[in-house]
Design a protein around this motif. Sequence first.
Motif, PDB file in Angstrom:
ATOM      1  N   ASP A 137       0.876  -1.173   0.000  1.00 21.58           N
ATOM      2  CA  ASP A 137       0.000   0.000   0.000  1.00 21.58           C
ATOM      3  C   ASP A 137       0.910   1.218   0.000  1.00 21.58           C
ATOM      4  OD1 ASP A 137      -2.686  -0.959   0.087  1.00 21.58           O
ATOM      5  OD2 ASP A 137      -2.369  -1.582   2.159  1.00 21.58           O
ATOM      6  N   GLY A 138       0.699   2.147  -0.931  1.00 22.76           N
ATOM      7  CA  GLY A 138       1.525   3.343  -1.034  1.00 22.76           C
ATOM      8  C   GLY A 138       0.709   4.593  -0.777  1.00 22.76           C
ATOM      9  N   PHE A 139       1.377   5.622  -0.216  1.00 21.24           N
ATOM     10  CA  PHE A 139       0.705   6.859   0.173  1.00 21.24           C
ATOM     11  C   PHE A 139       1.570   8.076  -0.156  1.00 21.24           C
ATOM     12  CE2 PHE A 139      -0.229   3.426   3.064  1.00 21.24           C
ATOM     13  CZ  PHE A 139      -1.604   3.431   3.177  1.00 21.24           C
ATOM     14  N   LEU A 140       0.933   9.149  -0.597  1.00 11.53           N
ATOM     15  CA  LEU A 140       1.538  10.476  -0.704  1.00 11.53           C
ATOM     16  C   LEU A 140       0.693  11.389   0.179  1.00 11.53           C
ATOM     17  CD1 LEU A 140       2.179  11.045  -4.517  1.00 11.53           C
ATOM     18  CD2 LEU A 140       3.862  10.568  -2.738  1.00 11.53           C
ATOM     19  N   ILE A 141       1.367  12.135   1.071  1.00 10.96           N
ATOM     20  CA  ILE A 141       0.636  12.926   2.052  1.00 10.96           C
ATOM     21  C   ILE A 141       1.290  14.304   2.180  1.00 10.96           C
ATOM     22  CG2 ILE A 141      -0.152  13.011   4.454  1.00 10.96           C
ATOM     23  CD1 ILE A 141       0.393   9.886   4.427  1.00 10.96           C
ATOM     24  N   PRO A 142       0.506  15.392   2.030  1.00 11.25           N
ATOM     25  CA  PRO A 142       1.062  16.729   2.241  1.00 11.25           C
ATOM     26  C   PRO A 142       1.044  17.074   3.734  1.00 11.25           C
ATOM     27  CG  PRO A 142      -1.219  16.927   1.547  1.00 11.25           C
ATOM     28  CD  PRO A 142      -0.890  15.447   1.578  1.00 11.25           C
ATOM     29  N   VAL A 143       2.211  17.504   4.259  1.00 12.56           N
ATOM     30  CA  VAL A 143       2.315  17.816   5.689  1.00 12.56           C
ATOM     31  C   VAL A 143       3.118  19.109   5.858  1.00 12.56           C
ATOM     32  CG1 VAL A 143       3.119  17.003   7.952  1.00 12.56           C
ATOM     33  CG2 VAL A 143       2.261  15.348   6.276  1.00 12.56           C
ATOM     34  N   LEU A 144       2.595  20.019   6.658  1.00 13.90           N
ATOM     35  CA  LEU A 144       3.340  21.245   6.972  1.00 13.90           C
ATOM     36  C   LEU A 144       4.555  20.902   7.836  1.00 13.90           C
ATOM     37  CD1 LEU A 144       0.421  23.685   7.772  1.00 13.90           C
ATOM     38  CD2 LEU A 144       2.186  24.037   6.022  1.00 13.90           C
ATOM     39  N   LYS A 184       5.308  18.074  11.285  1.00 13.29           N
ATOM     40  CA  LYS A 184       6.119  16.882  11.022  1.00 13.29           C
ATOM     41  C   LYS A 184       6.170  15.952  12.235  1.00 13.29           C
ATOM     42  CE  LYS A 184      10.842  15.540   9.716  1.00 13.29           C
ATOM     43  NZ  LYS A 184      12.178  16.055   9.358  1.00 13.29           N
ATOM     44  N   GLU A 185       6.497  16.479  13.394  1.00 12.70           N
ATOM     45  CA  GLU A 185       6.608  15.617  14.582  1.00 12.70           C
ATOM     46  C   GLU A 185       5.266  15.011  14.960  1.00 12.70           C
ATOM     47  OE1 GLU A 185       9.299  14.323  15.891  1.00 12.70           O
ATOM     48  OE2 GLU A 185      10.341  15.434  14.317  1.00 12.70           O
ATOM     49  N   ALA A 186       4.187  15.768  14.821  1.00 14.45           N
ATOM     50  CA  ALA A 186       2.854  15.229  15.117  1.00 14.45           C
ATOM     51  C   ALA A 186       2.510  14.103  14.139  1.00 14.45           C
ATOM     52  CB  ALA A 186       1.801  16.336  15.050  1.00 14.45           C
ATOM     53  N   TYR A 187       2.893  14.282  12.872  1.00 15.35           N
ATOM     54  CA  TYR A 187       2.639  13.234  11.884  1.00 15.35           C
ATOM     55  C   TYR A 187       3.407  11.965  12.243  1.00 15.35           C
ATOM     56  CZ  TYR A 187       2.477  10.375   7.788  1.00 15.35           C
ATOM     57  OH  TYR A 187       2.286   9.302   6.970  1.00 15.35           O
ATOM     58  N   PHE A 188       4.706  12.093  12.548  1.00 12.00           N
ATOM     59  CA  PHE A 188       5.500  10.905  12.843  1.00 12.00           C
ATOM     60  C   PHE A 188       5.098  10.274  14.170  1.00 12.00           C
ATOM     61  CE2 PHE A 188       8.313  12.583   9.464  1.00 12.00           C
ATOM     62  CZ  PHE A 188       8.211  11.484   8.636  1.00 12.00           C
ATOM     63  N   ALA A 237       8.585   8.346   4.997  1.00  7.91           N
ATOM     64  CA  ALA A 237       9.750   9.103   4.534  1.00  7.91           C
ATOM     65  C   ALA A 237       9.368  10.562   4.286  1.00  7.91           C
ATOM     66  CB  ALA A 237      10.305   8.473   3.256  1.00  7.91           C
ATOM     67  N   TRP A 238      10.141  11.479   4.869  1.00  5.86           N
ATOM     68  CA  TRP A 238       9.938  12.916   4.740  1.00  5.86           C
ATOM     69  C   TRP A 238      10.710  13.409   3.517  1.00  5.86           C
ATOM     70  CZ3 TRP A 238       6.748  16.261   6.975  1.00  5.86           C
ATOM     71  CH2 TRP A 238       7.028  17.621   6.924  1.00  5.86           C
ATOM     72  N   ARG A 266       4.295  25.890   1.645  1.00  4.50           N
ATOM     73  CA  ARG A 266       5.191  25.324   2.656  1.00  4.50           C
ATOM     74  C   ARG A 266       4.974  23.843   2.939  1.00  4.50           C
ATOM     75  NH1 ARG A 266       5.964  26.704   7.545  1.00  4.50           N
ATOM     76  NH2 ARG A 266       3.803  26.966   8.116  1.00  4.50           N
ATOM     77  N   GLU A 267       3.898  23.210   2.450  1.00  7.40           N
ATOM     78  CA  GLU A 267       3.695  21.789   2.733  1.00  7.40           C
ATOM     79  C   GLU A 267       4.774  20.954   2.062  1.00  7.40           C
ATOM     80  OE1 GLU A 267      -0.966  20.937   3.661  1.00  7.40           O
ATOM     81  OE2 GLU A 267      -0.402  21.108   1.548  1.00  7.40           O
ATOM     82  N   ASN A 268       5.223  19.952   2.782  1.00 11.53           N
ATOM     83  CA  ASN A 268       6.190  18.998   2.259  1.00 11.53           C
ATOM     84  C   ASN A 268       5.439  17.698   1.957  1.00 11.53           C
ATOM     85  OD1 ASN A 268       8.626  17.981   1.423  1.00 11.53           O
ATOM     86  ND2 ASN A 268       9.493  17.742   3.452  1.00 11.53           N
ATOM     87  N   ILE A 269       6.141  16.772   1.332  1.00  8.59           N
ATOM     88  CA  ILE A 269       5.526  15.507   0.945  1.00  8.59           C
ATOM     89  C   ILE A 269       6.070  14.377   1.820  1.00  8.59           C
ATOM     90  CG2 ILE A 269       5.218  13.840  -0.937  1.00  8.59           C
ATOM     91  CD1 ILE A 269       3.929  16.632  -1.417  1.00  8.59           C
ATOM     92  N   VAL A 270       5.158  13.572   2.346  1.00  7.27           N
ATOM     93  CA  VAL A 270       5.522  12.312   2.993  1.00  7.27           C
ATOM     94  C   VAL A 270       5.215  11.210   1.987  1.00  7.27           C
ATOM     95  CG1 VAL A 270       4.960  10.673   4.820  1.00  7.27           C
ATOM     96  CG2 VAL A 270       5.126  13.113   5.353  1.00  7.27           C
ATOM     97  N   PHE A 271       6.205  10.372   1.754  1.00  7.29           N
ATOM     98  CA  PHE A 271       6.056   9.203   0.890  1.00  7.29           C
ATOM     99  C   PHE A 271       6.095   8.005   1.823  1.00  7.29           C
ATOM    100  CE2 PHE A 271       8.296   6.162  -2.141  1.00  7.29           C
ATOM    101  CZ  PHE A 271       7.153   5.870  -2.862  1.00  7.29           C
ATOM    102  N   SER A 272       5.051   7.214   1.817  1.00  8.09           N
ATOM    103  CA  SER A 272       4.906   6.154   2.798  1.00  8.09           C
ATOM    104  C   SER A 272       4.449   4.873   2.120  1.00  8.09           C
ATOM    105  CB  SER A 272       3.862   6.606   3.827  1.00  8.09           C
ATOM    106  OG  SER A 272       3.550   5.594   4.736  1.00  8.09           O
ATOM    107  N   TRP A 273       4.855   3.749   2.691  1.00  6.55           N
ATOM    108  CA  TRP A 273       4.310   2.489   2.187  1.00  6.55           C
ATOM    109  C   TRP A 273       4.259   1.455   3.300  1.00  6.55           C
ATOM    110  CZ3 TRP A 273       9.194   4.122   0.769  1.00  6.55           C
ATOM    111  CH2 TRP A 273      10.273   3.254   1.012  1.00  6.55           C
TER     112      TRP A 273
END
Length: 125
Positions: free
Chosen positions: A13-20, A24-28, A49-50, A71-78
Amino acid sequence: MDDGPRGATGYVDGFLIPVLPDRKEAYFAMARKASPMFQEHGATRIVEAWGDDVPAGQVTDFYRAVHAEDRENIVFSWVEWPDKTARDAGMKRITADERMKTPPAEMPFDGKRMIFGGFTPILDQ
């Protein structure tokens, strides 16, 4: 975050997620909390992955894919699974898990702009 052994993967399962950046710390923290639950329900590996070298494209790119805002960055996750059958059963159990009924007080990203999908590996070396 890279949680779980590497090895032969039967389904992803793969994910792309926009995160400010200030989320970042709240997301992780949310990801670290969810990872053991995914593994309890059959996932073999979870990677979060940030983005640190995500170029803007001329036609399309990761930012446009998720309609990233300023300013949002991308999290690439799987999430790796032994096979699609294990993934389907595991995701059913995850969505029914009581721990999923209580979301974080404030979501660290806009879930409406998250992109996700399931994939069968064609090369895994």
